[in-house]
Design a protein around this motif. Structure first.
Motif, PDB file in Angstrom:
ATOM      1  N   ILE A  88       1.197 -51.499 -42.097  1.00 53.89           N
ATOM      2  CA  ILE A  88       0.833 -52.917 -42.095  1.00 53.89           C
ATOM      3  C   ILE A  88       1.200 -53.559 -40.766  1.00 53.89           C
ATOM      4  CG2 ILE A  88       1.313 -55.157 -43.163  1.00 53.89           C
ATOM      5  CD1 ILE A  88       1.788 -53.673 -45.775  1.00 53.89           C
ATOM      6  N   SER A  89       2.344 -53.156 -40.225  1.00 59.28           N
ATOM      7  CA  SER A  89       2.853 -53.774 -39.006  1.00 59.28           C
ATOM      8  C   SER A  89       3.410 -52.723 -38.056  1.00 59.28           C
ATOM      9  CB  SER A  89       3.959 -54.767 -39.364  1.00 59.28           C
ATOM     10  OG  SER A  89       4.577 -55.249 -38.192  1.00 59.28           O
ATOM     11  N   LEU A  90       3.262 -52.985 -36.772  1.00 58.70           N
ATOM     12  CA  LEU A  90       3.865 -52.119 -35.763  1.00 58.70           C
ATOM     13  C   LEU A  90       5.284 -52.570 -35.432  1.00 58.70           C
ATOM     14  CD1 LEU A  90       0.810 -51.785 -33.367  1.00 58.70           C
ATOM     15  CD2 LEU A  90       1.586 -50.173 -35.104  1.00 58.70           C
ATOM     16  N   VAL A  91       5.696 -53.708 -35.960  1.00 55.13           N
ATOM     17  CA  VAL A  91       7.004 -54.284 -35.665  1.00 55.13           C
ATOM     18  C   VAL A  91       8.133 -53.423 -36.234  1.00 55.13           C
ATOM     19  CG1 VAL A  91       8.500 -56.279 -36.074  1.00 55.13           C
ATOM     20  CG2 VAL A  91       6.077 -56.614 -35.570  1.00 55.13           C
ATOM     21  N   ALA A  92       8.004 -53.007 -37.486  1.00 52.83           N
ATOM     22  CA  ALA A  92       9.070 -52.265 -38.157  1.00 52.83           C
ATOM     23  C   ALA A  92       8.497 -51.539 -39.360  1.00 52.83           C
ATOM     24  CB  ALA A  92      10.178 -53.211 -38.600  1.00 52.83           C
ATOM     25  N   ASP A  93       9.265 -50.577 -39.871  1.00 55.89           N
ATOM     26  CA  ASP A  93       8.880 -49.895 -41.111  1.00 55.89           C
ATOM     27  C   ASP A  93       9.323 -50.696 -42.333  1.00 55.89           C
ATOM     28  OD1 ASP A  93       7.806 -47.819 -39.642  1.00 55.89           O
ATOM     29  OD2 ASP A  93       9.546 -46.501 -39.890  1.00 55.89           O
ATOM     30  N   TYR A  94      10.478 -51.379 -42.204  1.00 56.20           N
ATOM     31  CA  TYR A  94      11.027 -52.142 -43.326  1.00 56.20           C
ATOM     32  C   TYR A  94      11.555 -53.490 -42.862  1.00 56.20           C
ATOM     33  CZ  TYR A  94      11.145 -47.633 -45.743  1.00 56.20           C
ATOM     34  OH  TYR A  94      10.803 -46.431 -46.300  1.00 56.20           O
ATOM     35  N   PHE A  95      11.355 -54.489 -43.711  1.00 54.11           N
ATOM     36  CA  PHE A  95      12.054 -55.761 -43.600  1.00 54.11           C
ATOM     37  C   PHE A  95      13.026 -55.785 -44.777  1.00 54.11           C
ATOM     38  CE2 PHE A  95       9.111 -59.117 -41.430  1.00 54.11           C
ATOM     39  CZ  PHE A  95       9.276 -58.484 -40.220  1.00 54.11           C
ATOM     40  N   VAL A  96      14.280 -56.100 -44.506  1.00 54.88           N
ATOM     41  CA  VAL A  96      15.253 -56.339 -45.562  1.00 54.88           C
ATOM     42  C   VAL A  96      15.565 -57.826 -45.514  1.00 54.88           C
ATOM     43  CG1 VAL A  96      17.553 -55.820 -46.458  1.00 54.88           C
ATOM     44  CG2 VAL A  96      16.228 -54.015 -45.324  1.00 54.88           C
ATOM     45  N   ILE A  97      15.407 -58.488 -46.644  1.00 50.88           N
ATOM     46  CA  ILE A  97      15.585 -59.934 -46.721  1.00 50.88           C
ATOM     47  C   ILE A  97      16.625 -60.231 -47.801  1.00 50.88           C
ATOM     48  CG2 ILE A  97      14.420 -62.144 -47.116  1.00 50.88           C
ATOM     49  CD1 ILE A  97      11.751 -60.474 -46.588  1.00 50.88           C
ATOM     50  N   CYS A  98      17.589 -61.074 -47.460  1.00 50.82           N
ATOM     51  CA  CYS A  98      18.601 -61.468 -48.433  1.00 50.82           C
ATOM     52  C   CYS A  98      19.152 -62.826 -48.026  1.00 50.82           C
ATOM     53  CB  CYS A  98      19.721 -60.433 -48.519  1.00 50.82           C
ATOM     54  SG  CYS A  98      20.658 -60.200 -46.998  1.00 50.82           S
ATOM     55  N   HIS A  99      20.036 -63.369 -48.858  1.00 52.22           N
ATOM     56  CA  HIS A  99      20.657 -64.630 -48.468  1.00 52.22           C
ATOM     57  C   HIS A  99      22.090 -64.722 -48.970  1.00 52.22           C
ATOM     58  CE1 HIS A  99      19.273 -66.070 -52.516  1.00 52.22           C
ATOM     59  NE2 HIS A  99      20.368 -66.810 -52.448  1.00 52.22           N
ATOM     60  N   GLY A 100      22.816 -65.620 -48.316  1.00 53.11           N
ATOM     61  CA  GLY A 100      24.165 -65.974 -48.727  1.00 53.11           C
ATOM     62  C   GLY A 100      24.183 -67.440 -49.092  1.00 53.11           C
ATOM     63  N   ASN A 101      25.228 -67.850 -49.790  1.00 52.22           N
ATOM     64  CA  ASN A 101      25.306 -69.239 -50.248  1.00 52.22           C
ATOM     65  C   ASN A 101      26.050 -70.157 -49.293  1.00 52.22           C
ATOM     66  OD1 ASN A 101      23.804 -68.926 -52.615  1.00 52.22           O
ATOM     67  ND2 ASN A 101      25.578 -68.123 -53.701  1.00 52.22           N
ATOM     68  N   SER A 102      26.565 -69.597 -48.195  1.00 54.16           N
ATOM     69  CA  SER A 102      27.273 -70.417 -47.206  1.00 54.16           C
ATOM     70  C   SER A 102      27.097 -69.784 -45.827  1.00 54.16           C
ATOM     71  CB  SER A 102      28.762 -70.508 -47.546  1.00 54.16           C
ATOM     72  OG  SER A 102      29.371 -69.239 -47.386  1.00 54.16           O
ATOM     73  N   ASP A 103      27.360 -70.555 -44.781  1.00 58.53           N
ATOM     74  CA  ASP A 103      27.296 -70.025 -43.422  1.00 58.53           C
ATOM     75  C   ASP A 103      28.261 -68.852 -43.270  1.00 58.53           C
ATOM     76  OD1 ASP A 103      25.695 -72.246 -43.153  1.00 58.53           O
ATOM     77  OD2 ASP A 103      26.969 -73.258 -41.691  1.00 58.53           O
ATOM     78  N   THR A 104      29.442 -68.996 -43.849  1.00 54.51           N
ATOM     79  CA  THR A 104      30.462 -67.943 -43.763  1.00 54.51           C
ATOM     80  C   THR A 104      29.983 -66.658 -44.426  1.00 54.51           C
ATOM     81  OG1 THR A 104      32.188 -69.630 -43.789  1.00 54.51           O
ATOM     82  CG2 THR A 104      32.862 -67.377 -44.282  1.00 54.51           C
ATOM     83  N   GLN A 105      29.339 -66.768 -45.590  1.00 59.58           N
ATOM     84  CA  GLN A 105      28.849 -65.572 -46.259  1.00 59.58           C
ATOM     85  C   GLN A 105      27.719 -64.930 -45.462  1.00 59.58           C
ATOM     86  OE1 GLN A 105      27.088 -65.945 -50.196  1.00 59.58           O
ATOM     87  NE2 GLN A 105      27.518 -63.793 -50.648  1.00 59.58           N
ATOM     88  N   VAL A 106      26.849 -65.724 -44.884  1.00 62.72           N
ATOM     89  CA  VAL A 106      25.763 -65.188 -44.044  1.00 62.72           C
ATOM     90  C   VAL A 106      26.361 -64.391 -42.887  1.00 62.72           C
ATOM     91  CG1 VAL A 106      23.912 -65.826 -42.437  1.00 62.72           C
ATOM     92  CG2 VAL A 106      24.064 -66.940 -44.674  1.00 62.72           C
ATOM     93  N   GLN A 107      27.378 -64.943 -42.248  1.00 63.90           N
ATOM     94  CA  GLN A 107      28.016 -64.254 -41.131  1.00 63.90           C
ATOM     95  C   GLN A 107      28.724 -62.984 -41.586  1.00 63.90           C
ATOM     96  OE1 GLN A 107      30.245 -67.602 -39.685  1.00 63.90           O
ATOM     97  NE2 GLN A 107      28.612 -68.252 -38.301  1.00 63.90           N
ATOM     98  N   SER A 108      29.337 -63.019 -42.749  1.00 64.32           N
ATOM     99  CA  SER A 108      30.032 -61.849 -43.298  1.00 64.32           C
ATOM    100  C   SER A 108      29.038 -60.726 -43.622  1.00 64.32           C
ATOM    101  CB  SER A 108      30.810 -62.264 -44.553  1.00 64.32           C
ATOM    102  OG  SER A 108      31.420 -61.153 -45.143  1.00 64.32           O
ATOM    103  N   ILE A 109      27.916 -61.085 -44.215  1.00 66.81           N
ATOM    104  CA  ILE A 109      26.865 -60.099 -44.522  1.00 66.81           C
ATOM    105  C   ILE A 109      26.365 -59.475 -43.224  1.00 66.81           C
ATOM    106  CG2 ILE A 109      24.504 -59.808 -45.405  1.00 66.81           C
ATOM    107  CD1 ILE A 109      25.196 -62.187 -47.361  1.00 66.81           C
ATOM    108  N   THR A 110      26.123 -60.314 -42.227  1.00 73.50           N
ATOM    109  CA  THR A 110      25.639 -59.842 -40.931  1.00 73.50           C
ATOM    110  C   THR A 110      26.618 -58.870 -40.287  1.00 73.50           C
ATOM    111  OG1 THR A 110      24.427 -61.912 -40.596  1.00 73.50           O
ATOM    112  CG2 THR A 110      24.926 -60.599 -38.628  1.00 73.50           C
ATOM    113  N   THR A 111      27.887 -59.219 -40.290  1.00 72.97           N
ATOM    114  CA  THR A 111      28.919 -58.363 -39.697  1.00 72.97           C
ATOM    115  C   THR A 111      28.975 -57.014 -40.386  1.00 72.97           C
ATOM    116  OG1 THR A 111      30.221 -60.290 -39.039  1.00 72.97           O
ATOM    117  CG2 THR A 111      31.395 -58.183 -39.198  1.00 72.97           C
TER     118      THR A 111
END
Length: 115
Positions: free
Chosen positions: A32-55
């Protein structure tokens, strides 16, 4: 030994789950796309959780020998994009995920089932 895009996607999902990411969705973009084979999408409920998931995703991916090509948005903690080559990860704050709804933009992609 190089990790495959599917193995890397599984590492990313496990890392996100470890940090209690919400509504993890994996889109298979092969053919479908040449950008990537997979997109992984998720969310956190706070800025801190988003940063923790990212780390954790970064740590686990690098631990498997993957090269992080770029990370954008970590400082704000609202929408972080992690480019790991064949796997691109979107870690949203809950509010931004609802607003942007990128799953809809890629509605022709197959959703990957994982356990």
């Amino acid at each position: 030994m190089a990790v495959t895009s599917e193995q890397l996607m599984q590492v990313v999902v496990a890392a996100a789950e470890e940090k209690k990411a919400h509504q993890i969705v994996v889109l298979d973009l092969e053919g479908i796309s040449l950008v990537a084979d997979y997109f992984v999408i998720c969310h956190g409920n706070s800025d801190t959780q988003v940063q923790s998931i990212t780390t954790e995703i970064r740590k686990q991916a690098e631990g498997q020998g993957a090269h992080i090509r770029g990370i954008e948005g970590v400082d704000s903690g609202r929408w972080v994009l992690i480019d790991i080559g064949d796997v691109v990860v979107h870690v949203f704050h809950r509010d931004e995920r609802e607003y942007y709804s990128i799953e809809r933009l890629w509605s022709d992609a197959k959703v990957v089932e994982f356990v």
